[in-house]
Motif scaffolding. Sequence first.
Motif, PDB file in Angstrom:
ATOM      1  N   ARG A  47     106.586   6.828 -80.533  1.00 47.55           N
ATOM      2  CA  ARG A  47     105.946   7.295 -79.296  1.00 47.55           C
ATOM      3  C   ARG A  47     106.957   7.301 -78.139  1.00 47.55           C
ATOM      4  O   ARG A  47     107.008   8.240 -77.343  1.00 47.55           O
ATOM      5  CB  ARG A  47     104.754   6.409 -78.964  1.00 47.55           C
ATOM      6  CG  ARG A  47     103.982   6.915 -77.762  1.00 47.55           C
ATOM      7  CD  ARG A  47     102.740   6.088 -77.531  1.00 47.55           C
ATOM      8  NE  ARG A  47     102.025   6.608 -76.396  1.00 47.55           N
ATOM      9  CZ  ARG A  47     101.094   5.949 -75.753  1.00 47.55           C
ATOM     10  NH1 ARG A  47     100.757   4.740 -76.147  1.00 47.55           N
ATOM     11  NH2 ARG A  47     100.476   6.479 -74.723  1.00 47.55           N
ATOM     12  N   LYS A  58      98.753   8.827 -79.380  1.00 49.14           N
ATOM     13  CA  LYS A  58      98.109   8.639 -78.081  1.00 49.14           C
ATOM     14  C   LYS A  58      97.941   7.174 -77.699  1.00 49.14           C
ATOM     15  O   LYS A  58      98.044   6.815 -76.535  1.00 49.14           O
ATOM     16  CB  LYS A  58      96.736   9.343 -78.064  1.00 49.14           C
ATOM     17  CG  LYS A  58      96.859  10.842 -78.014  1.00 49.14           C
ATOM     18  CD  LYS A  58      97.604  11.244 -76.761  1.00 49.14           C
ATOM     19  CE  LYS A  58      97.741  12.719 -76.576  1.00 49.14           C
ATOM     20  NZ  LYS A  58      98.531  13.060 -75.414  1.00 49.14           N
ATOM     21  N   ARG A  59      97.643   6.342 -78.692  1.00 47.25           N
ATOM     22  CA  ARG A  59      97.411   4.928 -78.393  1.00 47.25           C
ATOM     23  C   ARG A  59      97.727   4.106 -79.636  1.00 47.25           C
ATOM     24  O   ARG A  59      97.576   4.581 -80.755  1.00 47.25           O
ATOM     25  CB  ARG A  59      95.953   4.726 -77.978  1.00 47.25           C
ATOM     26  CG  ARG A  59      95.671   3.379 -77.351  1.00 47.25           C
ATOM     27  CD  ARG A  59      94.379   3.391 -76.531  1.00 47.25           C
ATOM     28  NE  ARG A  59      93.187   3.690 -77.275  1.00 47.25           N
ATOM     29  CZ  ARG A  59      92.426   2.775 -77.889  1.00 47.25           C
ATOM     30  NH1 ARG A  59      92.756   1.508 -77.862  1.00 47.25           N
ATOM     31  NH2 ARG A  59      91.334   3.138 -78.536  1.00 47.25           N
ATOM     32  N   GLN A 110      96.348  12.382 -81.770  1.00 49.38           N
ATOM     33  CA  GLN A 110      95.592  13.559 -81.324  1.00 49.38           C
ATOM     34  C   GLN A 110      95.874  14.680 -82.316  1.00 49.38           C
ATOM     35  O   GLN A 110      96.843  15.425 -82.192  1.00 49.38           O
ATOM     36  CB  GLN A 110      95.966  13.959 -79.903  1.00 49.38           C
ATOM     37  CG  GLN A 110      95.037  15.019 -79.345  1.00 49.38           C
ATOM     38  CD  GLN A 110      95.306  15.340 -77.893  1.00 49.38           C
ATOM     39  OE1 GLN A 110      96.316  14.935 -77.332  1.00 49.38           O
ATOM     40  NE2 GLN A 110      94.405  16.084 -77.294  1.00 49.38           N
ATOM     41  N   PRO A 116      91.272  11.509 -79.867  1.00 49.60           N
ATOM     42  CA  PRO A 116      92.224  11.134 -80.923  1.00 49.60           C
ATOM     43  C   PRO A 116      91.525  10.562 -82.163  1.00 49.60           C
ATOM     44  O   PRO A 116      90.442   9.998 -82.065  1.00 49.60           O
ATOM     45  CB  PRO A 116      93.085  10.056 -80.264  1.00 49.60           C
ATOM     46  CG  PRO A 116      92.778  10.087 -78.812  1.00 49.60           C
ATOM     47  CD  PRO A 116      91.440  10.722 -78.657  1.00 49.60           C
TER      48      PRO A 116
END
Length: 194
Positions: free
Chosen positions: A110, A134-135, A144, A156
């Motif tokens: 990321r 995304k997380r 996502q 997501p």
Amino acid sequence: MKNEMREKIKDFYENQKFARITRKVADDWDELSRGYIVDFSNDFVVIQECDDFRLLGFNILLIKDFKQIRHNNNDKYYDKIMLLENEKKNIGIKTKVDLTDWKSIFQSLRKNKKNVVVECENPEIDSFTIGPIKRISDKSVFIQYFNATGFLDEKPTKIEFKNITKIMFDDRYVDIFSKYTRERKKKKTTANNV
């Protein structure tokens, strides 16, 4: 067995041997990975995938899933062709990935703004999720997802670390497709629709 497998991994890494890895991803289900080991830790291997005498993207695999790493006469000859075709000069990873655990892996990817493919190859799950990270939580990652027409999902997809068998990144398919993703157009609400 674990130490023996790690010694083999180290040998393949240091000597740039073409590897054919058989992985057990479910009780009665094996998967094959082919290429060159370009990084490893106690629990993970990064392999630069190879097909049709061309280097492709990178896969992160769990060592605990490894049943066998093969380098027989067929693999040696494939390796020789890769050398003669000048492909071996391109072996190597440019994106540094912290291979401590799944969380650190996804944090590294990321941070480097890498879109990924996350696979759960167990036939009971059989999922393929492509898109941006995304997380990240302690037990899962949220991707996502984008579909075959490039549309990104609004929410997501949650993937639990315990189900992941492979991550792919810096692959031509992922990188090119990622350039052409798009958001779904939101429908306008009018007084009549409310």
